[in-house]
Design an enzyme around this catalytic site. Structure first.
Site, PDB file in Angstrom:
ATOM      1  N   ARG A   6       0.845  -1.193   0.000  1.00 22.08           N
ATOM      2  CA  ARG A   6       0.000   0.000   0.000  1.00 22.08           C
ATOM      3  C   ARG A   6       0.876   1.237   0.000  1.00 22.08           C
ATOM      4  NH1 ARG A   6      -5.485   0.522   0.936  1.00 22.08           N
ATOM      5  NH2 ARG A   6      -4.691   2.537   0.327  1.00 22.08           N
ATOM      6  N   ARG A  62       3.561   5.102 -16.512  1.00 23.73           N
ATOM      7  CA  ARG A  62       3.973   4.780 -17.891  1.00 23.73           C
ATOM      8  C   ARG A  62       5.219   5.573 -18.282  1.00 23.73           C
ATOM      9  NH1 ARG A  62       1.480   0.390 -18.052  1.00 23.73           N
ATOM     10  NH2 ARG A  62      -0.756   0.359 -18.374  1.00 23.73           N
ATOM     11  N   CYS A  73      -6.897   3.166 -12.841  1.00 18.98           N
ATOM     12  CA  CYS A  73      -7.161   4.316 -11.977  1.00 18.98           C
ATOM     13  C   CYS A  73      -8.643   4.356 -11.645  1.00 18.98           C
ATOM     14  CB  CYS A  73      -6.778   5.615 -12.674  1.00 18.98           C
ATOM     15  SG  CYS A  73      -5.044   5.745 -13.117  1.00 18.98           S
ATOM     16  N   GLU A  76     -11.409   7.644  -5.519  1.00 17.67           N
ATOM     17  CA  GLU A  76     -11.551   7.260  -4.112  1.00 17.67           C
ATOM     18  C   GLU A  76     -12.955   7.652  -3.638  1.00 17.67           C
ATOM     19  OE1 GLU A  76     -10.220   5.573  -0.640  1.00 17.67           O
ATOM     20  OE2 GLU A  76      -9.031   5.731  -2.470  1.00 17.67           O
ATOM     21  N   ARG A  88      -3.640   7.342  -3.884  1.00 16.63           N
ATOM     22  CA  ARG A  88      -3.356   6.088  -3.190  1.00 16.63           C
ATOM     23  C   ARG A  88      -3.037   5.021  -4.223  1.00 16.63           C
ATOM     24  NH1 ARG A  88      -7.726   8.379  -0.256  1.00 16.63           N
ATOM     25  NH2 ARG A  88      -7.468   8.324   1.991  1.00 16.63           N
ATOM     26  N   TYR A 105       3.890   5.834   2.884  1.00 18.00           N
ATOM     27  CA  TYR A 105       2.957   6.957   2.979  1.00 18.00           C
ATOM     28  C   TYR A 105       3.774   8.238   3.074  1.00 18.00           C
ATOM     29  CZ  TYR A 105      -0.685   3.538   3.591  1.00 18.00           C
ATOM     30  OH  TYR A 105      -1.551   2.500   3.369  1.00 18.00           O
ATOM     31  N   ARG A 113      -2.105   6.261   7.808  1.00 15.87           N
ATOM     32  CA  ARG A 113      -1.668   5.034   8.472  1.00 15.87           C
ATOM     33  C   ARG A 113      -0.387   5.309   9.240  1.00 15.87           C
ATOM     34  NH1 ARG A 113      -3.644  -0.072   7.073  1.00 15.87           N
ATOM     35  NH2 ARG A 113      -2.487  -0.569   8.947  1.00 15.87           N
TER      36      ARG A 113
END
Length: 124
Positions: A6, A62, A73, A76, A88, A105, A113
């Protein structure tokens, strides 16, 4: 074995150059901290918050040579009080079973997080 990594970062402005730069910074940091090779990546799912509309994070990947890796993509969820201007990602990789994923992160996304956040170069 397949592992998930993540990551997230934020941008200050909704502009193509900043989305590309911050996405590439996040990908570079994930690759570095996890000692990854592109051929180990199964796919990457990117999401962005509703307030980002200037570029696709997959475009930034890319440009870095992630051309044979499936990228997608999505937007969210728009949850009240959620972090804004956030990119994210969820990266699936193939590695032997001794691997321990290092999640990344950056910037304001460290608030998402804090239990998984470390300083550059440090391991959790």
């Amino acid at each position: 074995m397949v592992f998930a990594i993540r990551g997230a970062t934020t941008v200050e402005n909704d502009c193509k150059e900043e989305i590309v730069r911050c996405t590439q910074e996040l990908l570079n940091e994930i690759m570095l901290r996890n000692n990854l090779k592109k051929e180990e990546i199964v796919f990457i799912l990117f999401t962005m918050t509703k307030d980002l509309k200037s570029a696709f994070p997959a475009y930034a990947a890319r440009l870095m040579g992630f051309v044979d890796i499936p990228l997608i993509c999505a937007q969210e969820l728009d949850i009240e009080g959620a972090l804004t201007k956030c990119i994210r990602l969820l990266m699936l990789i193939q590695r032997d079973n001794s691997f321990t994923p290092k999640h990344v992160y950056l910037k304001e996304a460290t608030k998402l997080r804090e239990d998984l956040t470390c300083e550059k170069g440090e391991d959790l």
